[in-house]
Design an enzyme around this catalytic site. Structure first.
Site, PDB file in Angstrom:
ATOM      1  N   HIS A  67       0.852  -1.197   0.000  1.00 29.33           N
ATOM      2  CA  HIS A  67       0.000   0.000   0.000  1.00 29.33           C
ATOM      3  C   HIS A  67       0.883   1.241   0.000  1.00 29.33           C
ATOM      4  CE1 HIS A  67       0.959  -0.331   4.262  1.00 29.33           C
ATOM      5  NE2 HIS A  67       0.263   0.736   4.591  1.00 29.33           N
ATOM      6  N   HIS A  77       1.215   3.935   2.029  1.00 30.44           N
ATOM      7  CA  HIS A  77       1.739   4.685   3.164  1.00 30.44           C
ATOM      8  C   HIS A  77       3.263   4.714   3.028  1.00 30.44           C
ATOM      9  CE1 HIS A  77      -2.086   4.182   5.794  1.00 30.44           C
ATOM     10  NE2 HIS A  77      -2.054   5.352   5.186  1.00 30.44           N
ATOM     11  N   ASP A  85       5.859   4.553   4.803  1.00 30.03           N
ATOM     12  CA  ASP A  85       6.794   3.605   5.425  1.00 30.03           C
ATOM     13  C   ASP A  85       6.840   2.257   4.706  1.00 30.03           C
ATOM     14  OD1 ASP A  85       4.165   3.269   6.399  1.00 30.03           O
ATOM     15  OD2 ASP A  85       4.835   2.346   8.267  1.00 30.03           O
ATOM     16  N   HIS A  86       6.036   2.132   3.625  1.00 28.75           N
ATOM     17  CA  HIS A  86       6.066   0.882   2.865  1.00 28.75           C
ATOM     18  C   HIS A  86       6.614   1.056   1.445  1.00 28.75           C
ATOM     19  CE1 HIS A  86       3.926  -1.661   5.814  1.00 28.75           C
ATOM     20  NE2 HIS A  86       3.615  -0.462   6.259  1.00 28.75           N
ATOM     21  N   HIS A 127      -7.278  -1.637   6.122  1.00 25.52           N
ATOM     22  CA  HIS A 127      -6.396  -0.585   6.621  1.00 25.52           C
ATOM     23  C   HIS A 127      -7.035   0.761   6.262  1.00 25.52           C
ATOM     24  CE1 HIS A 127      -2.689   0.834   8.211  1.00 25.52           C
ATOM     25  NE2 HIS A 127      -2.120   1.167   7.072  1.00 25.52           N
ATOM     26  N   ASP A 168       0.002  -3.855   6.689  1.00 25.02           N
ATOM     27  CA  ASP A 168      -0.845  -3.122   7.625  1.00 25.02           C
ATOM     28  C   ASP A 168      -2.314  -3.537   7.534  1.00 25.02           C
ATOM     29  OD1 ASP A 168       1.601  -2.003   7.863  1.00 25.02           O
ATOM     30  OD2 ASP A 168       0.930   0.076   7.686  1.00 25.02           O
ATOM     31  N   HIS A 188       6.554  -4.851  12.123  1.00 19.76           N
ATOM     32  CA  HIS A 188       5.925  -3.524  12.031  1.00 19.76           C
ATOM     33  C   HIS A 188       5.693  -2.924  13.423  1.00 19.76           C
ATOM     34  CE1 HIS A 188       3.032  -0.404  10.557  1.00 19.76           C
ATOM     35  NE2 HIS A 188       3.803  -0.472   9.488  1.00 19.76           N
TER      36      HIS A 188
HETATM   37 ZN   LIG Z   1      -0.045   1.733   6.602  1.00 22.52          ZN
END
Ligand SMILES: [Zn+2]
Length: 305
Positions: A63, A65, A67-68, A143, A213, A271
């Site tokens: 996804h 976000h 941090d990914h 999520h 997530d 995570h």
């Molecule tokens: Zn996320």
């Protein structure tokens, strides 16, 4: 039996810290180097772990976000600067192509290698890629934004013929392919020879599931049933259960519950929120529900058996 193992490159959530990097894993599946998520700092983690960047054939992004995926633009540029010749396949949400195209437009960069896009569908499970050894599918997670999990599964192995027994039966060479595929064969007189009578037992098909997530979401269970290794996020412990709910994340107990209900063989938690310095609490919380639980450690390779 071919390689099937995952190296954790980042197992922290939200922001890079001195303790943990954001999400990234390198899965070696039958010689394919699959990068799963690509948080900031992934390039450095690849180098630290002696993983050759140009050997990565596919990148799977769960996804959008930061941090990914925020490490991906840098990784694509490094592959470009190093003169990559081979195609790179990105399995990702469709919007990621817009982000990459915009970056290349404003930096006036024409990437020297081919990027192939395979877009994920956040609504339903889908097969996204396969070859003769491995099959990859996605499944929806729950999520704040569209997010998919990934399931990597070996295809049935070809069976080996028991050479001693083969001598006892009069079977033509053309029948051997049938046996290797697990089918019965005919001998020269036309009698059926049962597959099990002449082949050696094969290793079961191994599988790895990646649930980045998500909050507690029982729909995941059917997609990861009996998986050999289940990676499931556990951003929080129960003491932050309300926060987990609000931010669409899971606790260690919830991840263990999914592993238990899915009859997974092993659970790998990751995570982690930066508020937890030690990961001991994650084990303490998860193991009473699912005994075979590990906490992810960066730089560690986990074999899928
Ligand atoms: Zn996320």
């Amino acid at each position: 039996m071919h390689d099937f193992e995952v190296t954790v490159l980042g197992c922290g959530s939200a922001t890079p810290s001195l303790l943990r990097n954001p999400s990234a894993q390198l899965l070696n599946a039958a010689g394919h180097f699959f990068l799963i998520d690509c948080g900031e700092g992934t390039q450095i983690q690849l180098r630290k772990n002696n993983i050759k960047i140009q050997r990565i054939s596919h990148v799977f992004i769960s996804h959008l976000h930061g941090d990914h995926y925020l490490g991906l633009l840098g990784l694509l540029q490094t592959m470009h600067l190093l003169g990559r010749k081979t195609k790179l396949t990105l399995v990702c949400p469709p919007e990621l192509k817009d982000i990459i195209d915009l970056q290349n437009k404003h930096s006036q960069t024409t990437i020297v290698y081919e990027i192939e896009y395979i877009f994920t569908n956040p609504k339903q499970a889908e097969k996204v890629w396969e070859d003769d050894k491995i099959e990859v599918s996605t499944f929806p997670l729950r999520h704040r934004i569209n997010t998919t999990g990934f399931l990597f599964k070996e295809k049935p192995h070809l069976k080996n013929i028991d050479k001693e027994k083969f001598k006892e039966f009069k079977i033509s060479v053309s029948e051997i392919n049938k046996l290797r595929l697990g089918l019965d064969a005919l001998d020269e007189r036309g009698n059926t020879v049962a597959n099990a009578a002449i082949t050696l037992p094969t290793h079961p098909q191994r599988s790895y599931a990646y649930c980045s997530d998500t909050n507690y979401y029982e729909n995941v269970i059917e997609h990861v049933k009996e998986v050999d290794l289940l990676y499931h996020e556990a951003t929080f412990l129960n003491d932050e259960g309300e926060r987990a709910k609000k931010t669409f994340h899971s606790t260690a107990e919830q991840a263990a519950t999914i592993a238990s209900k899915a009859h997974a063989k092993q659970l790998l938690l990751g995570h982690f929120s930066a508020r937890y310095g030690s990961t001991d609490g994650f084990i303490t919380e998860a193991q009473p529900i699912f005994a075979n639980t590990l906490v992810a450690q960066e730089g560690t390779t986990y074999k899928i058996i």
